[in-house]
Write an enzyme that holds these catalytic residues in place. Structure first.
Site, PDB file in Angstrom:
ATOM      1  CG  HIS A  79      12.790  -0.415 -23.925  1.00 45.75           C
ATOM      2  ND1 HIS A  79      12.057   0.454 -24.698  1.00 45.75           N
ATOM      3  CD2 HIS A  79      13.739   0.356 -23.341  1.00 45.75           C
ATOM      4  CE1 HIS A  79      12.531   1.669 -24.585  1.00 45.75           C
ATOM      5  NE2 HIS A  79      13.549   1.647 -23.765  1.00 45.75           N
ATOM      6  CB  CYS A 136      16.880   3.365 -25.998  1.00 45.07           C
ATOM      7  SG  CYS A 136      15.893   4.248 -24.769  1.00 45.07           S
ATOM      8  CG  HIS A 163      17.393   1.079 -20.830  1.00 43.39           C
ATOM      9  ND1 HIS A 163      17.651   0.682 -22.115  1.00 43.39           N
ATOM     10  CD2 HIS A 163      16.434   2.019 -20.920  1.00 43.39           C
ATOM     11  CE1 HIS A 163      16.886   1.358 -22.946  1.00 43.39           C
ATOM     12  NE2 HIS A 163      16.123   2.180 -22.252  1.00 43.39           N
ATOM     13  CG  HIS A 185      12.041   3.590 -19.859  1.00 43.05           C
ATOM     14  ND1 HIS A 185      12.634   4.827 -19.801  1.00 43.05           N
ATOM     15  CD2 HIS A 185      12.600   2.964 -20.931  1.00 43.05           C
ATOM     16  CE1 HIS A 185      13.498   4.948 -20.792  1.00 43.05           C
ATOM     17  NE2 HIS A 185      13.511   3.827 -21.497  1.00 43.05           N
ATOM     18  CG  ASP A 232       4.545  -4.291 -13.144  1.00 45.90           C
ATOM     19  OD1 ASP A 232       5.326  -3.338 -13.350  1.00 45.90           O
ATOM     20  OD2 ASP A 232       4.258  -4.700 -12.001  1.00 45.90           O
ATOM     21  CG  HIS A 233       8.386  -5.993 -12.035  1.00 51.40           C
ATOM     22  ND1 HIS A 233       7.418  -5.074 -11.746  1.00 51.40           N
ATOM     23  CD2 HIS A 233       9.387  -5.774 -11.152  1.00 51.40           C
ATOM     24  CE1 HIS A 233       7.805  -4.330 -10.737  1.00 51.40           C
ATOM     25  NE2 HIS A 233       8.994  -4.719 -10.349  1.00 51.40           N
ATOM     26  CD  GLU A 276      10.605   5.284 -23.510  1.00 50.63           C
ATOM     27  OE1 GLU A 276      10.278   4.205 -24.033  1.00 50.63           O
ATOM     28  OE2 GLU A 276      11.343   6.112 -24.067  1.00 50.63           O
TER      29      GLU A 276
HETATM   30 NI    NI Z   1      14.620   3.359 -23.187  1.00 43.42          NI
END
Ligand code: NI
Length: 137
Positions: free
Chosen positions: A15, A34, A40, A42, A80-81, A125
């Protein structure tokens, strides 16, 4: 007697948190790392909790296999992914913060949970940062 049944799940996603109407400096000041323009990832951990009365016939509040499958179909397969900003329509117009992801997960699962059962979503997160949304407010 009400009992809460919980299922843990996991997804990896990328995100970026930013506002287009803010300068890079302001985005950095508010969103920090972020706001990385190249996104990047998580490792999100999810706990979906369903609270309700125990069915006298089955002894279940909800069949945990059903809950597992709902999470798989409506959350893991969707998130996911993925790049949450670019790939997931839930975040087309809102930042994919942990808060907004928890709300989106709740919105995705609630229609599939029997009426009368309460749903609460806790989303990690990072191992130390997590949010909870129960849909009540
Ligand atoms: Ni983040």
């Amino acid at each position: 007697m009400k009992v809460t049944v919980s299922r843990k799940a996991h997804f990896n996603a990328a995100h970026r948190l930013y506002r287009e109407d803010w300068s890079m400096a302001k985005n950095d000041a508010v969103f920090g790392k972020c706001n990385n323009p190249n996104y990047h990832g998580h490792n999100y951990e999810l706990i979906a909790s369903v609270t309700g009365s125990v069915d006298p016939v089955t002894g279940f509040v909800i069949d945990v296999k059903v809950l597992k499958d709902l999470i798989k179909i409506h959350v893991e397969d969707a998130f996911d992914h993925k790049n949450l900003n670019l790939d997931v329509k839930d975040f087309k117009d809102i930042n994919p913060t942990a808060e907004n992801i928890a709300i989106a997960i709740h919105n995705r699962l609630l229609p599939h949970i029997s009426t009368g059962l309460e749903l609460s979503i806790t989303l990690y997160e990072t191992p130390r940062n997590f949010v909870t949304y129960d849909g009540k407010s």
